[in-house]
Design an enzyme around this catalytic site. Structure first.
Site, PDB file in Angstrom:
ATOM      1  NE  ARG A 108     -25.738-104.143 -41.939  1.00 38.43           N
ATOM      2  CZ  ARG A 108     -26.932-104.200 -42.522  1.00 38.43           C
ATOM      3  NH1 ARG A 108     -27.017-104.407 -43.816  1.00 38.43           N
ATOM      4  NH2 ARG A 108     -28.042-104.045 -41.819  1.00 38.43           N
ATOM      5  CB  THR A 140     -34.201-106.362 -46.916  1.00 39.32           C
ATOM      6  OG1 THR A 140     -34.166-105.077 -46.255  1.00 39.32           O
ATOM      7  CG2 THR A 140     -34.792-106.156 -48.299  1.00 39.32           C
ATOM      8  CG  ASP A 157     -34.655-101.337 -45.095  1.00 33.35           C
ATOM      9  OD1 ASP A 157     -35.226-101.347 -43.993  1.00 33.35           O
ATOM     10  OD2 ASP A 157     -33.478-100.976 -45.262  1.00 33.35           O
ATOM     11  CB  VAL A 207     -33.943-123.239 -50.030  1.00 38.25           C
ATOM     12  CG1 VAL A 207     -32.725-123.797 -50.759  1.00 38.25           C
ATOM     13  CG2 VAL A 207     -34.403-121.934 -50.678  1.00 38.25           C
ATOM     14  NE  ARG A 224     -28.738 -98.159 -43.540  1.00 32.56           N
ATOM     15  CZ  ARG A 224     -27.851 -99.013 -43.076  1.00 32.56           C
ATOM     16  NH1 ARG A 224     -26.863 -98.576 -42.351  1.00 32.56           N
ATOM     17  NH2 ARG A 224     -27.929-100.295 -43.348  1.00 32.56           N
ATOM     18  NE  ARG A 265     -37.886-129.915 -43.246  1.00 35.63           N
ATOM     19  CZ  ARG A 265     -38.596-129.712 -42.150  1.00 35.63           C
ATOM     20  NH1 ARG A 265     -39.865-129.361 -42.233  1.00 35.63           N
ATOM     21  NH2 ARG A 265     -38.058-129.892 -40.960  1.00 35.63           N
ATOM     22  CG  ASP A 283     -34.231-101.250 -49.659  1.00 34.56           C
ATOM     23  OD1 ASP A 283     -34.263-102.473 -49.384  1.00 34.56           O
ATOM     24  OD2 ASP A 283     -33.294-100.515 -49.299  1.00 34.56           O
ATOM     25  CE  LYS A 323     -55.616 -86.422 -35.501  1.00 36.49           C
ATOM     26  NZ  LYS A 323     -55.247 -86.890 -36.797  1.00 36.49           N
ATOM     27  N   GLY A 367     -28.910-107.251 -43.270  1.00 37.20           N
ATOM     28  CA  GLY A 367     -29.762-107.224 -42.071  1.00 37.20           C
ATOM     29  C   GLY A 367     -30.684-108.433 -42.066  1.00 37.20           C
ATOM     30  CG  ASP A 402     -30.311-102.758 -51.375  1.00 41.87           C
ATOM     31  OD1 ASP A 402     -30.075-103.301 -50.271  1.00 41.87           O
ATOM     32  OD2 ASP A 402     -30.333-101.523 -51.520  1.00 41.87           O
ATOM     33  NE  ARG A 462     -40.603-126.048 -42.265  1.00 41.68           N
ATOM     34  CZ  ARG A 462     -41.709-126.125 -43.001  1.00 41.68           C
ATOM     35  NH1 ARG A 462     -41.904-125.241 -43.978  1.00 41.68           N
ATOM     36  NH2 ARG A 462     -42.600-127.062 -42.788  1.00 41.68           N
TER      37      ARG A 462
HETATM   38  N1  LIG Z   1     -21.497-103.629 -54.595  1.00 43.20           N
HETATM   39  C1  LIG Z   1     -21.279-104.760 -53.923  1.00 43.20           C
HETATM   40  N2  LIG Z   1     -20.440-105.704 -54.409  1.00 43.20           N
HETATM   41  C2  LIG Z   1     -20.219-106.861 -53.744  1.00 43.20           C
HETATM   42  N3  LIG Z   1     -20.777-107.167 -52.562  1.00 43.20           N
HETATM   43  C3  LIG Z   1     -21.624-106.277 -52.024  1.00 43.20           C
HETATM   44  C4  LIG Z   1     -21.919-105.034 -52.667  1.00 43.20           C
HETATM   45  N4  LIG Z   1     -22.804-104.354 -51.888  1.00 43.20           N
HETATM   46  C5  LIG Z   1     -23.029-105.144 -50.810  1.00 43.20           C
HETATM   47  N5  LIG Z   1     -22.333-106.295 -50.887  1.00 43.20           N
HETATM   48  C6  LIG Z   1     -22.278-107.381 -49.898  1.00 43.20           C
HETATM   49  O1  LIG Z   1     -23.572-107.626 -49.369  1.00 43.20           O
HETATM   50  C7  LIG Z   1     -23.550-107.450 -47.945  1.00 43.20           C
HETATM   51  C8  LIG Z   1     -24.902-107.022 -47.474  1.00 43.20           C
HETATM   52  O2  LIG Z   1     -25.248-105.783 -48.052  1.00 43.20           O
HETATM   53  P1  LIG Z   1     -26.080-104.710 -47.234  1.00 43.20           P
HETATM   54  O3  LIG Z   1     -26.363-103.592 -48.160  1.00 43.20           O
HETATM   55  O4  LIG Z   1     -25.374-104.399 -45.962  1.00 43.20           O
HETATM   56  O5  LIG Z   1     -27.393-105.486 -46.776  1.00 43.20           O
HETATM   57  P2  LIG Z   1     -28.659-105.960 -47.623  1.00 43.20           P
HETATM   58  O6  LIG Z   1     -28.240-107.035 -48.541  1.00 43.20           O
HETATM   59  O7  LIG Z   1     -29.574-106.467 -46.559  1.00 43.20           O
HETATM   60  O8  LIG Z   1     -29.193-104.749 -48.338  1.00 43.20           O
HETATM   61  C9  LIG Z   1     -22.430-106.445 -47.728  1.00 43.20           C
HETATM   62  O9  LIG Z   1     -21.951-106.461 -46.408  1.00 43.20           O
HETATM   63  C10 LIG Z   1     -21.395-106.941 -48.720  1.00 43.20           C
HETATM   64  O10 LIG Z   1     -20.738-108.069 -48.211  1.00 43.20           O
HETATM   65  O1  LIG Z   2     -27.951-103.770 -38.411  1.00 46.25           O
HETATM   66  P1  LIG Z   2     -27.370-102.471 -38.779  1.00 46.25           P
HETATM   67  O2  LIG Z   2     -26.040-102.647 -39.410  1.00 46.25           O
HETATM   68  O3  LIG Z   2     -27.393-101.505 -37.647  1.00 46.25           O
HETATM   69  O4  LIG Z   2     -28.259-101.842 -39.931  1.00 46.25           O
HETATM   70  C1  LIG Z   2     -29.428-101.123 -39.746  1.00 46.25           C
HETATM   71  C2  LIG Z   2     -30.155-101.112 -41.059  1.00 46.25           C
HETATM   72  O5  LIG Z   2     -30.552-102.431 -41.388  1.00 46.25           O
HETATM   73  C3  LIG Z   2     -31.933-102.445 -41.736  1.00 46.25           C
HETATM   74  O6  LIG Z   2     -32.660-102.839 -40.583  1.00 46.25           O
HETATM   75  C4  LIG Z   2     -32.193-103.451 -42.811  1.00 46.25           C
HETATM   76  O7  LIG Z   2     -31.446-103.123 -43.953  1.00 46.25           O
HETATM   77  P2  LIG Z   2     -30.875-104.225 -44.922  1.00 46.25           P
HETATM   78  O8  LIG Z   2     -31.905-105.309 -45.015  1.00 46.25           O
HETATM   79  O9  LIG Z   2     -30.648-103.517 -46.211  1.00 46.25           O
HETATM   80  O10 LIG Z   2     -29.628-104.773 -44.345  1.00 46.25           O
HETATM   81  C5  LIG Z   2     -32.241-100.999 -42.101  1.00 46.25           C
HETATM   82  O11 LIG Z   2     -33.606-100.681 -41.999  1.00 46.25           O
HETATM   83  C6  LIG Z   2     -31.393-100.268 -41.105  1.00 46.25           C
HETATM   84  O12 LIG Z   2     -31.115 -98.979 -41.533  1.00 46.25           O
HETATM   85 MG   LIG Z   3     -30.509-103.167 -48.085  1.00 48.04          MG
END
Ligand SMILES: Nc1ncnc2c1ncn2[C@@H]1O[C@H](COP(=O)(O)OP(=O)(O)O)[C@@H](O)[C@H]1O
Ligand SMILES: O=P(O)(O)OC[C@H]1O[C@](O)(COP(=O)(O)O)[C@@H](O)[C@@H]1O
Ligand SMILES: [Mg+2]
Length: 320
Positions: A73, A126, A128, A24, A172, A26, A130, A214, A12, A104, A22
């Site tokens: 993704r 992100t 989130d 990284v 999520r 420069r 997280d 309230k 996301g 993550d 930017r």
């Molecule tokens: N266990 C994994 N092994 C390899 N690539 C992964 C794994 N989990 C996620 N990825 C890659 O990272 C991308 C982004 O992960 P995602 O969880 O959707 O978003 P975010 O990195 O923002 O948490 C995924 O679409 C996939 O290409």
């Molecule tokens: O863009 P999508 O695929 O609808 O994903 C929505 C999800 O992406 C987020 O906005 C960001 O999550 P990530 O940064 O882990 O990708 C979450 O808060 C939300 O649940």
């Molecule tokens: Mg995530």
């Protein structure tokens, strides 16, 4: 010292990704390192889509949300064949190390590339918040402030109509956005994935507040805890209160990065490039107790941070 690095954004999008690109680019160019921008995250590695970046290509982006490199993704990337293909592409472009800006999931992808011999560094990006290895991810502060602005507006109308405003926010797996926006906006209650949700308890609390004059309340629900519409249905069915629903959705992901996100993006970028130059690779950059750190992926399993339970309890105490 390396002569060329690659950078991509993945998962996301998050406000702060552009200032990180930017920073990284420069900072690396200043050290004599060429920078290749991979388009559309891991998808772009498989589709072999990239552009060479110079100082000017990252101009006019520091104040923009989203990511100029685009993001995606990419389900196919969890397969080792795809990861090997990605490493071959990076090598064909003479890229010696890759900086991944993402969440993550993206970090797990980076870890896979590292295992196959391509050094990587992850910059946490992100909304989130997280991610292991850091107490803070790029985009979180902007998202919380976006939610806060919306909730403050919703509060005006909830007060005027004497309603319970239920606001569904993103998250999520984690309730950081819900908790921090709830704390800042003076919400009556937040529902987060980290705590059991009792709608009966929520209704009792709302009912009690109502009896104490309230007449309007704010309830913030993280999407991973429950859907806002289920909360509204329950309140309608079990009380005489009048709930309203707002699902904030993607507005939370966009917008200009706050000062905190833009500043931190620059500092994370510097740390990442410095690590590469010193040969410290296969790490995630982070902010721990206000210090910039680089933690090896292999040590991140024991470095997961959860929402602050004190803040969670305090919010409910103060929201009465
Ligand atoms: N266990 C994994 N092994 C390899 N690539 C992964 C794994 N989990 C996620 N990825 C890659 O990272 C991308 C982004 O992960 P995602 O969880 O959707 O978003 P975010 O990195 O923002 O948490 C995924 O679409 C996939 O290409
Ligand atoms: O863009 P999508 O695929 O609808 O994903 C929505 C999800 O992406 C987020 O906005 C960001 O999550 P990530 O940064 O882990 O990708 C979450 O808060 C939300 O649940
Ligand atoms: Mg995530």
């Amino acid at each position: 010292m390396i002569t060329k690095l690659g950078i991509l954004t993945s998962g996301g999008d998050a406000p702060g990704m552009n200032p990180a690109i930017r920073g990284v680019t420069r900072y690396a160019l200043d050290k004599g390192i060429a920078v290749e921008g991979i388009l559309r995250g891991y998808e772009g590695l498989l589709r072999q889509e990239s552009i060479l970046l110079d100082q000017r290509s990252v101009g006019e982006i520091i104040h923009r949300g989203g990511t100029m490199l685009r993001t995606a993704r990419c389900e196919a990337f969890i397969h080792e064949d795809a990861q090997r293909q990605a490493v071959d592409f990076l090598r064909s472009k003479e890229i010696e190390a890759l900086i991944v800006v993402g969440g993550d999931g993206s970090m797990k992808g980076a870890q896979c590339l590292s295992r196959l011999g391509m050094p990587t560094i992850t910059i946490p990006g992100t909304i989130d918040n997280d991610m292991p290895g850091t107490e803070y991810t790029l985009g979180f502060d902007t998202a919380v402030n976006t939610v806060l602005q919306s909730v403050n507006k919703i509060r005006d109308t909830a007060y005027s109509h004497e309603r319970v405003a239920v606001v569904e926010v993103m998250g999520r797996h984690a309730g950081f956005i819900a908790l921090h926006a709830g704390m800042a906006s003076g919400a009556e209650a937040v529902l987060v994935p980290e705590h059991d949700v009792s709608l009966e308890e929520l209704c009792n609390r709302l009912y009690e507040s109502h009896q104490h004059r309230k007449l309007s309340s704010i309830v913030i629900v993280a999407e991973g805890a429950m859907s806002g519409s289920d909360v509204v249905s329950y309140i309608k069915e079990h009380t005489y209160l009048e709930p309203s629903l707002t699902v904030l959705g993607y507005v939370q992901r966009g917008g200009a990065p706050t000062a905190l996100d833009a500043i931190l993006a620059g500092l994370f970028a510097q740390k990442a490039v410095d690590c590469l130059c010193q040969g410290t690779v296969n790490v995630v950059i982070g902010l721990l107790q206000n210090r910039l750190v680089a933690t090896p992926y292999t040590e991140t399993d024991r470095m997961h941070f959860s929402i602050d339970d004190n803040m969670y309890n305090l919010l409910h105490q103060l929201g009465k």
